[in-house]
Design a protein around this motif. Structure first.
Motif, short mmCIF file in Angstrom:
data_model
loop_
_atom_site.label_atom_id
_atom_site.label_comp_id
_atom_site.label_asym_id
_atom_site.label_seq_id
_atom_site.Cartn_x
_atom_site.Cartn_y
_atom_site.Cartn_z
N THR A 73 39.96 42.79 54.73
CA THR A 73 41.33 42.32 54.53
C THR A 73 41.32 41.00 53.76
O THR A 73 42.09 40.10 54.03
CB THR A 73 42.04 42.14 55.89
N GLY A 74 40.40 40.92 52.81
CA GLY A 74 40.21 39.70 52.04
C GLY A 74 41.20 39.55 50.90
O GLY A 74 42.30 40.11 50.93
N ILE A 75 40.79 38.84 49.86
CA ILE A 75 41.70 38.48 48.78
C ILE A 75 42.10 39.66 47.92
O ILE A 75 43.16 39.68 47.30
CB ILE A 75 41.07 37.36 47.91
N GLY A 76 41.27 40.69 47.85
CA GLY A 76 41.57 41.84 47.03
C GLY A 76 41.37 41.57 45.55
O GLY A 76 41.05 40.45 45.14
N THR A 164 40.26 45.18 50.16
CA THR A 164 39.49 46.13 49.36
C THR A 164 38.81 47.16 50.27
O THR A 164 38.30 46.82 51.33
CB THR A 164 38.42 45.41 48.53
N LYS A 165 38.81 48.41 49.82
CA LYS A 165 38.11 49.49 50.52
C LYS A 165 37.16 50.17 49.55
O LYS A 165 37.58 50.68 48.51
CB LYS A 165 39.10 50.50 51.09
N VAL A 166 35.87 50.15 49.87
CA VAL A 166 34.85 50.79 49.05
C VAL A 166 34.39 52.06 49.75
O VAL A 166 33.87 52.01 50.86
CB VAL A 166 33.64 49.86 48.82
N THR A 167 34.60 53.21 49.11
CA THR A 167 34.23 54.50 49.69
C THR A 167 33.09 55.12 48.89
O THR A 167 33.18 55.26 47.67
CB THR A 167 35.43 55.47 49.71
N LEU A 168 32.02 55.46 49.60
CA LEU A 168 30.84 56.05 48.96
C LEU A 168 30.76 57.53 49.31
O LEU A 168 30.77 57.90 50.49
CB LEU A 168 29.57 55.35 49.45
#
Length: 284
Positions: A73-76, A164-168
């Protein structure tokens, strides 16, 4: 991608492939940096945190889809940030990495040159990054570790609020990482200096035995009518009980699977961050 990024990814995938778990260390580190930035901005301007005041990191996995996701839930990042930050490498990144690769322990090199994000391709055949910055809409960055990537507006809308959401999407030889205990152990190993809570999506199977009693009995039925005379004449006779109709007991086993909770792995604030926060508050 710029040419140096393509070259860098080829080096990482081919030279460091035996150290697959390092990708999670880098994603957690990046998430922590993003949270540091929004927390700093929030101390100066509380409105920066209005979209989501809870600062945290969440790790999810799906055995069905063969995916692992790290959300903060950071700066994006804005659309331009996604292109700039994920499509290029710092000037010294590739050259320094290649030089160091021939001299030292390859397993510890990724995080030293600002290229940690690309370690995701050690395990992923495709990476999708969703990001929402306070100053822009939510965008998707999509790449399959080739020479190209695409950036599009997220059709789902601003679901992240901020962050940001990083999906692998994992390769076949990395499927063993989609396991709760494996991920928990890796996170604990690499989160010693992380100052924010980390939540791991947990899956739990519960088996319960439910006993249900059913009694089969003949019932007396009476036809009702406003006319008392007709009511008396139309009473139904009570059927005879049979010996086998006394009680029938049925036992059913119900199996429930729940996967909606998160395990809180760690959360602490170092004295350095605490001092910085107090100084900023005092200055304000």
């Amino acid at each position: 991608f710029q040419a140096d990024v393509t070259r860098l990814m080829d080096i990482i995938i081919n030279a460091l492939y035996t150290h697959k778990e390092v990708f999670l260390r880098e994603l957690i580190s990046n998430a922590s940096d993003a949270l540091d930035k929004i927390r700093y901005l929030g101390l100066k301007d509380p409105a920066q945190l209005e979209a989501n005041k809870e600062l945290k990191i969440m790790i999810e996995f799906s055995k069905e889809d063969k995916t692992i996701s790290v959300t903060d839930t950071g700066i994006g990042m804005t659309k331009e940030d996604l292109i700039k930050n994920l499509g290029t490498v710092a000037k010294s990144g590739t050259a320094g990495f290649v030089e160091a690769l021939t001299k030292g322990d390859a397993a510890n090199l990724i995080g030293q040159f600002g290229v940690g994000f690309y370690s995701t391709y050690l395990v992923a055949k495709q990476v999708v990054v969703a990001s929402k910055h306070n100053d822009d809409d939510q965008y998707l960055w999509i790449s399959q570790a080739g020479s190209q990537f695409s950036v599009v507006k997220d059709p789902k809308g601003n679901t992240l609020l901020r962050g940001t959401k990083v999906t692998l999407y994992l390769k076949e030889d990395a499927i063993e990482l989609v396991d709760q205990e494996t991920l928990k152990n890796i996170v604990k190993k690499y989160s010693e200096f992380i100052n924010y809570p980390i939540y791991l999506y947990s899956e739990k199977e519960v088996t319960q035995e439910v006993a249900e009693n059913k009694t089969v009995e003949a019932e007396n039925k009476t036809a009702e009518t406003e006319n008392k005379t007709a009511e008396a004449a139309n009473k139904t006779a009570e059927p005879e009980k049979k010996e086998g109709d006394e009680k029938v007991e049925i036992k059913e086993e119900k199996k429930e699977t729940t996967a909606v909770s998160y395990t809180h792995l760690r959360a602490h604030e170092t004295s350095l961050h605490l001092v910085c926060r107090l100084l900023l508050e005092k200055k304000k």
